[in-house]
Enzyme design. Structure first.
Site, PDB file in Angstrom:
ATOM      1  N   ASN A 198       0.967  -1.104   0.316  1.00  0.00           N
ATOM      2  CA  ASN A 198      -0.258   0.264   0.101  1.00  0.00           C
ATOM      3  C   ASN A 198       1.040   1.115   0.384  1.00  0.00           C
ATOM      4  OD1 ASN A 198      -2.118  -1.373  -0.036  1.00  0.00           O
ATOM      5  ND2 ASN A 198      -2.509  -1.471   2.082  1.00  0.00           N
ATOM      6  N   LYS A 242       7.991 -16.164 -34.923  1.00  0.00           N
ATOM      7  CA  LYS A 242       7.397 -14.540 -35.599  1.00  0.00           C
ATOM      8  C   LYS A 242       6.576 -15.523 -36.929  1.00  0.00           C
ATOM      9  CE  LYS A 242       9.512 -12.136 -32.760  1.00  0.00           C
ATOM     10  NZ  LYS A 242       8.383 -11.657 -31.387  1.00  0.00           N
ATOM     11  N   HIS A 280       9.975 -15.334 -19.307  1.00  0.00           N
ATOM     12  CA  HIS A 280       9.497 -13.927 -19.287  1.00  0.00           C
ATOM     13  C   HIS A 280       9.094 -12.925 -18.435  1.00  0.00           C
ATOM     14  CE1 HIS A 280       8.660 -10.608 -22.422  1.00  0.00           C
ATOM     15  NE2 HIS A 280       9.182 -11.740 -23.610  1.00  0.00           N
TER      16      HIS A 280
END
Length: 477
Positions: free
Chosen positions: A123, A175, A294
């Site tokens: 907090n 990719k 990651h």
């Protein structure tokens, strides 16, 4: 009046609000070897003295609250409270200070990064008296380090498993990151591994989407691994991502990967959470799986200089929670990463003992005792022209990961892998012969092009590519 209230009143309890610094600002305190030490960059609101702001951080991240409470008398605050024991002004900043806080070790559950972070960075980061707050560094005492398993295997065990020594490991993120079918995905994995890479990787965006369910991807990737191993005679791997919506599903995926006999799985430790990551790390050690980590979401937390958590803290937390690899930036690629800062937390990942060195952003001496090291992974916008710099910056104990820099080769995936492997071998050989990679890097790559048409083609495509932008997070001058 109840007996408890009468007893409390009789020993002088006084209700109300008092300044934090009266209890938590203790400049005379001598930090103990067992304390967890924290360095916070504090930016107080106008009118809030730095001593009070720093004490508020110590209070709200340990035993304090906004008012006095009579239950303070039922415990020993001096034993359990955080101590803001030093404060220093940040050079060149009018309203920023580094506040040093010592936390007694008994405040923290053994072996729990989750509990440590809930306390120290909970907090307090939303406290109104502060305009901004950043956790710059932590000193984890050996007494606490020893309560963690840490990385499932570590650098030396990984090299022994792979039988690969004397050079960085090479990887590639497949990719496009989304949209491929499992079979086409497996084909790309096979071509990259056959071309000379050690690893291929699931992109962090890949989980189990309609176009490619996780089980199908695991099967086709395992086939690619075994086929490329048979053809090259080298041990290969693909980071099969186990991250999932629940811990139970994550473990199911890790179990299936183990049943397939693959060497490594992957997890997103920030989005997945420290509890899930630690559970997976324990499973990986028990079952002989390497664990690639990651850091997706890290820049939300660490990129702004005056607020958040520095990545060196997140890197330490990962070494405690467990992971054999973690992405660490590249210095030269498309992602944020100033050289001295990056090398500072790379040492914190790999080395057993790291001295305090403010020139690299390291605020505390860190002794990891017997906790295994983690391989830093350089990934993001890198290509063959970067190979000399990457080899010189990161050294042998690293993973150099080229996604677009492999799959973007004009001749295809396998030639892209060949180009990267040739460039790496040329740089390692040149370094071993005593050549200066920083000064002669381009010449070394050009010489290697003469006997590798794949490398020559890659060099032609990416000869003009640069990512020359000023870093946001830099060292204080």
């Amino acid at each position: 009046m109840s007996p408890q209230t009468e007893t409390k009143a009789s020993v002088g309890f006084k209700a109300g609000v008092k300044e934090y610094k009266l209890t938590y600002y203790t400049p005379e305190y001598q930090a103990k070897d067992t304390d967890i030490l924290a360095a916070f960059r504090v930016t107080p609101q106008p009118g809030v003295p730095p001593e009070e702001a720093g004490a508020a951080v110590a209070a709200e991240s340990s035993t304090g609250t906004w008012t006095t409470v009579w239950t303070d008398g039922l415990t020993s605050l001096d034993r359990y409270k955080g101590h803001r024991y030093r404060i220093e002004r940040v050079i060149g900043e009018r309203d920023q200070f580094i506040a040093y806080v010592a936390y007694p070790l008994d405040l923290f559950e053994e072996g729990s990064v989750t509990n440590m972070f809930t306390s120290i960075v909970g907090n307090v980061f939303g406290f109104k008296a502060l305009r901004a707050l950043r956790l710059e560094d932590l000193r984890i005492p050996p007494a606490y380090v020893k309560t963690f398993q840490g990385p499932p295997h570590g650098i030396q065990v990984e090299r022994d498993k792979l039988n690969k020594y004397g050079r960085p490991l090479l990887g590639c993120t497949i990719k496009p990151k989304l949209g491929l079918s499992a079979k086409n995905y497996g084909r790309a994995v096979y071509e990259c591994l056959r071309g000379g890479l050690d690893f291929t990787k699931d992109d962090e965006n890949v989980n189990s989407q309609p176009f490619m369910r996780w089980r199908d991807r695991f099967l086709f990737c395992a086939e690619a691994i075994y086929k490329s191993q048979a053809e090259t005679g080298e041990i290969k791997g693909h980071y099969l991502k186990a991250t999932a919506g629940t811990c139970e599903e994550m473990m199911k995926r890790a179990v299936f990967a183990r049943e397939l006999g693959v060497p490594i799985v992957m997890h997103d430790y920030l989005t997945g959470g420290f509890t899930a990551n630690t559970s997976l790390a324990h499973y990986c050690r028990d079952n002989g799986l390497l664990l690639h980590i990651h850091r997706a979401m890290h820049a939300v937390i660490d990129r702004q200089k005056n607020h958040g958590i520095h990545f060196r803290v997140l890197a330490k937390a990962l070494r405690m929670s467990g992971g054999d690899h973690i992405h660490s930036g590249t210095v030269v690629g498309k992602l944020e990463g100033e050289r001295d800062i990056t090398l500072g937390f790379v040492d914190l990942l790999r080395d057993d003992f790291v001295e305090q060195d403010r020139s690299r952003g390291i605020y505390f001496t860190q002794d990891w005792v017997s906790l295994p090291g983690v391989l830093p992974v350089a990934s993001g916008g890198i290509h063959v022209w970067h190979m000399p710099a990457l080899t010189e910056i990161f050294g042998d104990d690293s993973v150099l990961q080229f996604g677009g820099g492999t799959l973007g080769h004009p001749w295809g995936n396998a030639p892209g892998a060949v180009a990267n492997r040739v460039a790496l071998e040329a740089c390692v050989q040149a370094r071993n012969e005593g050549r200066d990679l920083a000064q002669e890097g381009n010449e070394i790559i050009r010489e290697a092009c003469k006997w590798s048409p794949e490398l020559a083609a890659a060099c032609e495509v990416w000869k003009e590519i640069r990512f020359n932008f000023a870093a946001v997070d830099v060292l204080d001058k």
